[in-house]
Design a protein around this motif. Structure first.
Motif, PDB file in Angstrom:
ATOM      1  N   PRO A 119       0.795  -1.236   0.000  1.00 34.00           N
ATOM      2  CA  PRO A 119       0.000   0.000   0.000  1.00 34.00           C
ATOM      3  C   PRO A 119       0.821   1.278   0.000  1.00 34.00           C
ATOM      4  O   PRO A 119       0.312   2.344  -0.354  1.00 34.00           O
ATOM      5  N   GLU A 120       2.084   1.169   0.382  1.00 32.65           N
ATOM      6  CA  GLU A 120       2.929   2.376   0.431  1.00 32.65           C
ATOM      7  C   GLU A 120       3.803   2.515  -0.811  1.00 32.65           C
ATOM      8  O   GLU A 120       4.556   3.470  -0.939  1.00 32.65           O
ATOM      9  N   MET A 121       3.708   1.550  -1.715  1.00 32.70           N
ATOM     10  CA  MET A 121       4.526   1.625  -2.935  1.00 32.70           C
ATOM     11  C   MET A 121       3.800   2.424  -4.015  1.00 32.70           C
ATOM     12  O   MET A 121       2.581   2.537  -4.018  1.00 32.70           O
ATOM     13  N   GLU A 122       4.589   2.971  -4.963  1.00 33.16           N
ATOM     14  CA  GLU A 122       4.016   3.700  -6.091  1.00 33.16           C
ATOM     15  C   GLU A 122       3.346   2.696  -7.027  1.00 33.16           C
ATOM     16  O   GLU A 122       3.805   1.550  -7.138  1.00 33.16           O
ATOM     17  N   ASP A 218     -11.651   0.649 -14.484  1.00 29.62           N
ATOM     18  CA  ASP A 218     -12.154   0.202 -15.795  1.00 29.62           C
ATOM     19  C   ASP A 218     -12.009  -1.306 -15.995  1.00 29.62           C
ATOM     20  O   ASP A 218     -12.749  -1.906 -16.758  1.00 29.62           O
ATOM     21  N   HIS A 219     -11.029  -1.922 -15.328  1.00 29.85           N
ATOM     22  CA  HIS A 219     -10.709  -3.319 -15.660  1.00 29.85           C
ATOM     23  C   HIS A 219     -10.853  -4.316 -14.520  1.00 29.85           C
ATOM     24  O   HIS A 219     -10.821  -5.529 -14.767  1.00 29.85           O
ATOM     25  N   PHE A 220     -10.971  -3.822 -13.289  1.00 27.99           N
ATOM     26  CA  PHE A 220     -11.056  -4.733 -12.138  1.00 27.99           C
ATOM     27  C   PHE A 220     -12.060  -4.194 -11.119  1.00 27.99           C
ATOM     28  O   PHE A 220     -12.307  -2.983 -11.063  1.00 27.99           O
ATOM     29  N   ALA A 221     -12.596  -5.119 -10.331  1.00 29.15           N
ATOM     30  CA  ALA A 221     -13.436  -4.719  -9.199  1.00 29.15           C
ATOM     31  C   ALA A 221     -12.965  -5.490  -7.981  1.00 29.15           C
ATOM     32  O   ALA A 221     -12.441  -6.605  -8.092  1.00 29.15           O
ATOM     33  N   VAL A 222     -13.134  -4.871  -6.813  1.00 31.04           N
ATOM     34  CA  VAL A 222     -12.849  -5.559  -5.549  1.00 31.04           C
ATOM     35  C   VAL A 222     -14.178  -5.745  -4.834  1.00 31.04           C
ATOM     36  O   VAL A 222     -14.903  -4.775  -4.613  1.00 31.04           O
ATOM     37  N   VAL A 223     -14.486  -6.991  -4.497  1.00 32.84           N
ATOM     38  CA  VAL A 223     -15.717  -7.271  -3.764  1.00 32.84           C
ATOM     39  C   VAL A 223     -15.389  -8.027  -2.491  1.00 32.84           C
ATOM     40  O   VAL A 223     -14.379  -8.722  -2.409  1.00 32.84           O
ATOM     41  N   VAL A 224     -16.260  -7.864  -1.489  1.00 29.91           N
ATOM     42  CA  VAL A 224     -16.257  -8.800  -0.364  1.00 29.91           C
ATOM     43  C   VAL A 224     -17.159  -9.917  -0.854  1.00 29.91           C
ATOM     44  O   VAL A 224     -18.353  -9.686  -1.077  1.00 29.91           O
ATOM     45  N   PRO A 225     -16.612 -11.106  -1.100  1.00 30.14           N
ATOM     46  CA  PRO A 225     -17.466 -12.133  -1.698  1.00 30.14           C
ATOM     47  C   PRO A 225     -18.702 -12.422  -0.833  1.00 30.14           C
ATOM     48  O   PRO A 225     -18.638 -12.350   0.399  1.00 30.14           O
ATOM     49  N   LEU A 260      -4.692  -2.787  -6.706  1.00 30.64           N
ATOM     50  CA  LEU A 260      -3.938  -3.480  -5.654  1.00 30.64           C
ATOM     51  C   LEU A 260      -3.530  -2.476  -4.575  1.00 30.64           C
ATOM     52  O   LEU A 260      -3.635  -2.730  -3.377  1.00 30.64           O
ATOM     53  N   LYS A 261      -3.071  -1.324  -5.030  1.00 27.34           N
ATOM     54  CA  LYS A 261      -2.682  -0.283  -4.081  1.00 27.34           C
ATOM     55  C   LYS A 261      -3.914   0.234  -3.332  1.00 27.34           C
ATOM     56  O   LYS A 261      -3.899   0.361  -2.107  1.00 27.34           O
ATOM     57  N   ARG A 262      -4.978   0.505  -4.066  1.00 30.29           N
ATOM     58  CA  ARG A 262      -6.167   1.104  -3.434  1.00 30.29           C
ATOM     59  C   ARG A 262      -6.766   0.209  -2.352  1.00 30.29           C
ATOM     60  O   ARG A 262      -7.103   0.686  -1.268  1.00 30.29           O
ATOM     61  N   ILE A 263      -6.877  -1.082  -2.634  1.00 30.17           N
ATOM     62  CA  ILE A 263      -7.510  -1.950  -1.625  1.00 30.17           C
ATOM     63  C   ILE A 263      -6.580  -2.130  -0.417  1.00 30.17           C
ATOM     64  O   ILE A 263      -7.044  -2.143   0.729  1.00 30.17           O
ATOM     65  N   THR A 264      -5.273  -2.194  -0.652  1.00 31.68           N
ATOM     66  CA  THR A 264      -4.376  -2.394   0.490  1.00 31.68           C
ATOM     67  C   THR A 264      -4.230  -1.110   1.323  1.00 31.68           C
ATOM     68  O   THR A 264      -4.013  -1.181   2.531  1.00 31.68           O
ATOM     69  N   HIS A 291      -8.023 -23.732 -20.934  1.00 36.40           N
ATOM     70  CA  HIS A 291      -8.850 -23.653 -19.723  1.00 36.40           C
ATOM     71  C   HIS A 291      -9.778 -22.452 -19.814  1.00 36.40           C
ATOM     72  O   HIS A 291      -9.639 -21.489 -19.044  1.00 36.40           O
ATOM     73  N   PRO A 292     -10.752 -22.495 -20.731  1.00 37.21           N
ATOM     74  CA  PRO A 292     -11.641 -21.332 -20.886  1.00 37.21           C
ATOM     75  C   PRO A 292     -12.472 -21.052 -19.645  1.00 37.21           C
ATOM     76  O   PRO A 292     -13.035 -19.976 -19.494  1.00 37.21           O
ATOM     77  N   GLU A 293     -12.552 -22.034 -18.736  1.00 35.44           N
ATOM     78  CA  GLU A 293     -13.358 -21.854 -17.514  1.00 35.44           C
ATOM     79  C   GLU A 293     -12.676 -20.940 -16.497  1.00 35.44           C
ATOM     80  O   GLU A 293     -13.328 -20.366 -15.635  1.00 35.44           O
ATOM     81  N   TRP A 294     -11.345 -20.795 -16.606  1.00 34.73           N
ATOM     82  CA  TRP A 294     -10.627 -20.012 -15.595  1.00 34.73           C
ATOM     83  C   TRP A 294     -10.843 -18.519 -15.774  1.00 34.73           C
ATOM     84  O   TRP A 294     -10.934 -18.030 -16.883  1.00 34.73           O
ATOM     85  N   HIS A 295     -10.900 -17.812 -14.673  1.00 31.92           N
ATOM     86  CA  HIS A 295     -11.112 -16.368 -14.692  1.00 31.92           C
ATOM     87  C   HIS A 295     -10.182 -15.781 -13.633  1.00 31.92           C
ATOM     88  O   HIS A 295     -10.312 -16.095 -12.441  1.00 31.92           O
ATOM     89  N   PHE A 296      -9.264 -14.948 -14.056  1.00 29.94           N
ATOM     90  CA  PHE A 296      -8.256 -14.370 -13.168  1.00 29.94           C
ATOM     91  C   PHE A 296      -8.892 -13.714 -11.934  1.00 29.94           C
ATOM     92  O   PHE A 296      -9.795 -12.890 -12.046  1.00 29.94           O
ATOM     93  N   HIS A 297      -8.400 -14.084 -10.753  1.00 26.38           N
ATOM     94  CA  HIS A 297      -8.833 -13.395  -9.535  1.00 26.38           C
ATOM     95  C   HIS A 297      -7.759 -13.504  -8.456  1.00 26.38           C
ATOM     96  O   HIS A 297      -6.883 -14.366  -8.522  1.00 26.38           O
ATOM     97  N   MET A 298      -7.835 -12.601  -7.516  1.00 26.58           N
ATOM     98  CA  MET A 298      -6.857 -12.570  -6.427  1.00 26.58           C
ATOM     99  C   MET A 298      -7.608 -12.484  -5.109  1.00 26.58           C
ATOM    100  O   MET A 298      -8.473 -11.626  -4.930  1.00 26.58           O
ATOM    101  N   HIS A 299      -7.286 -13.417  -4.196  1.00 26.57           N
ATOM    102  CA  HIS A 299      -7.942 -13.447  -2.884  1.00 26.57           C
ATOM    103  C   HIS A 299      -7.109 -12.696  -1.845  1.00 26.57           C
ATOM    104  O   HIS A 299      -5.882 -12.795  -1.852  1.00 26.57           O
ATOM    105  N   PHE A 300      -7.792 -12.029  -0.932  1.00 27.47           N
ATOM    106  CA  PHE A 300      -7.150 -11.456   0.258  1.00 27.47           C
ATOM    107  C   PHE A 300      -7.842 -12.031   1.468  1.00 27.47           C
ATOM    108  O   PHE A 300      -9.061 -11.865   1.616  1.00 27.47           O
TER     109      PHE A 300
END
Ligand code: H2U
Length: 349
Positions: A119-122, A218-225, A260-264, A291-300
């Motif tokens: 969160p503190e990085m550019e 424009d390209h990503f969203a952060v949700v609380v699942p 990534l910066k904004r959520i952290t 693997h057309p079923e895969w969809h990029f995501h990142m968990h926190f």
């Protein structure tokens, strides 16, 4: 009989990625806790620590010296959990199954500055981290015996992280690990049934409902699942349906670094502490199959509950029966949404 209210009544929610359920007990979070901000011991760290085995130019415990790196630095883990050697498969039986496992473990330093965290990085420095993740995924994944590349970060001593120097790890291996295998099965079943990405459909609904969306660009969203188990668990989901980080365009990479910066930053601002978590990217296995079923995501998965010093324990009922949470995912999203995107350390008093 009372009419169901998901902010009042205990209920179970289904995680369509893992096929598991979580018990939600929203009535319990009415116990007073907001405003209880117990500041953690925020010890100031030096920009360079001569004792740190991850700082540029320093010696690691096996006597190898780190490069004088200026942005991202990747090296083979000196204490790997997996080895590259091929070995024979021993005879086993159904109740005593065993499979030799091959793999490679890397450590990735996000910055030469010992006292920074994501969160503190550019954003420009985080783009370099994302580029290094792409390169590692590509290089490791191209090896014939590597079928999965797990990129992750353990942040904070509460998560068992041994060193505050900003770093993550990459474990590449021949098998799909258990959680990824479960996710893969769910994504595939959904794709075969509907001809669409489960997470694309999920995100479309979340963006329409807006109840659990924390931030978006424009390209990503952060949700609380909807099915989150950790109090402030979130997930970054790409708006476009693509499988892995190497498929990101330059603009998407920039947007990924930005979110990534904004959520952290929001995480750090929640309890005005360097917020601990385990995060990791889930993406296409590297088995060479489409693997057309895969969809990029990142968990926190952050462990903190009510303050910088009150941790949620996954024990007792959770260990014996099922994950459980008190604060509702909607409430968590609301709290995260309301937090500033200016890091608390940079605010003038
Ligand atoms: P964690 O703090 O998240 O455990 O990561 C540190 C990693 O760095 C850990 O996996 C490795 C440890 O094995 N390491 C080295 O490779 N060389 C060293 O000199 C110390 C630590």
């Amino acid at each position: 009989m009372q009419v169901f209210d998901n902010n009042e009544h205990p209920h179970r929610r289904y995680n369509p990625l893992t096929g598991e359920w979580v018990l939600v007990s929203p009535h319990r979070s009415k116990r007073p806790w907001q405003g209880q901000k117990e500041a953690a011991a925020n010890t100031a760290l030096p920009e360079y620590d001569p004792e740190c085995y991850l700082c540029a130019g320093n010696l690691r415990s096996n006597g190898v010296r780190n490069d004088q790196y200026t942005d991202v630095f990747v090296f083979d883990n000196d204490f790997p959990s997996l080895l590259t050697d091929a070995v024979t498969t021993p005879d086993t039986s159904s109740l005593f199954q065993l499979k030799p496992e091959r793999g490679i473990n890397k450590v990735i330093c996000f910055s030469p500055k010992h006292n920074l965290t994501i969160p503190e990085m550019e954003v420009s420095a985080l783009v370099k981290v994302a580029e290094a993740w792409k390169q590692q995924y590509r290089e490791l994944g191209s090896k014939d015996y590597i079928n999965h590349v797990q990129i992750f970060e353990n942040k904070g001593s509460v998560m068992g992280c041994s060193n505050p120097h900003p770093h993550g790890q990459i474990w590449a291996q021949s098998s799909l690990p258990t959680l990824v295998e479960k996710t893969q099965a769910s994504l595939l079943a959904y794709y075969e049934k509907n001809g669409k990405s489960l997470l694309a459909d999920y995100l479309t609904e979340e963006l329409a409902k807006k109840e659990r969306v924390v931030i978006e660009n424009d390209h990503f969203a952060v949700v609380v699942p909807f099915w989150a188990t950790w109090p402030y668990e979130t997930m970054i989901i790409s708006k476009r349906h693509f499988g892995n980080i190497t498929e990101m365009t330059e603009e998407e990479t920039q947007a990924f670094a930005e979110i990534l910066k904004r959520i952290t930053v929001k995480y750090d601002n929640l309890f005005e502490t360097s917020f601990p978590y385990s995060s990791g990217i889930h993406q296409t296995p590297t088995d060479g199959k489409p693997h057309p079923e895969w969809h990029f995501h990142m968990h926190f998965y952050p462990p903190l509950l009510r303050s910088a010093s009150v941790k949620k324990f996954m024990v007792g009922y959770e260990m014996m029966a099922e994950a459980q949470r008190d604060i509702s995912p909607e409430k968590s999203a609301d709290i995260l949404r309301g937090l500033s995107e200016v890091h608390y350390k940079t605010k003038t008093p």
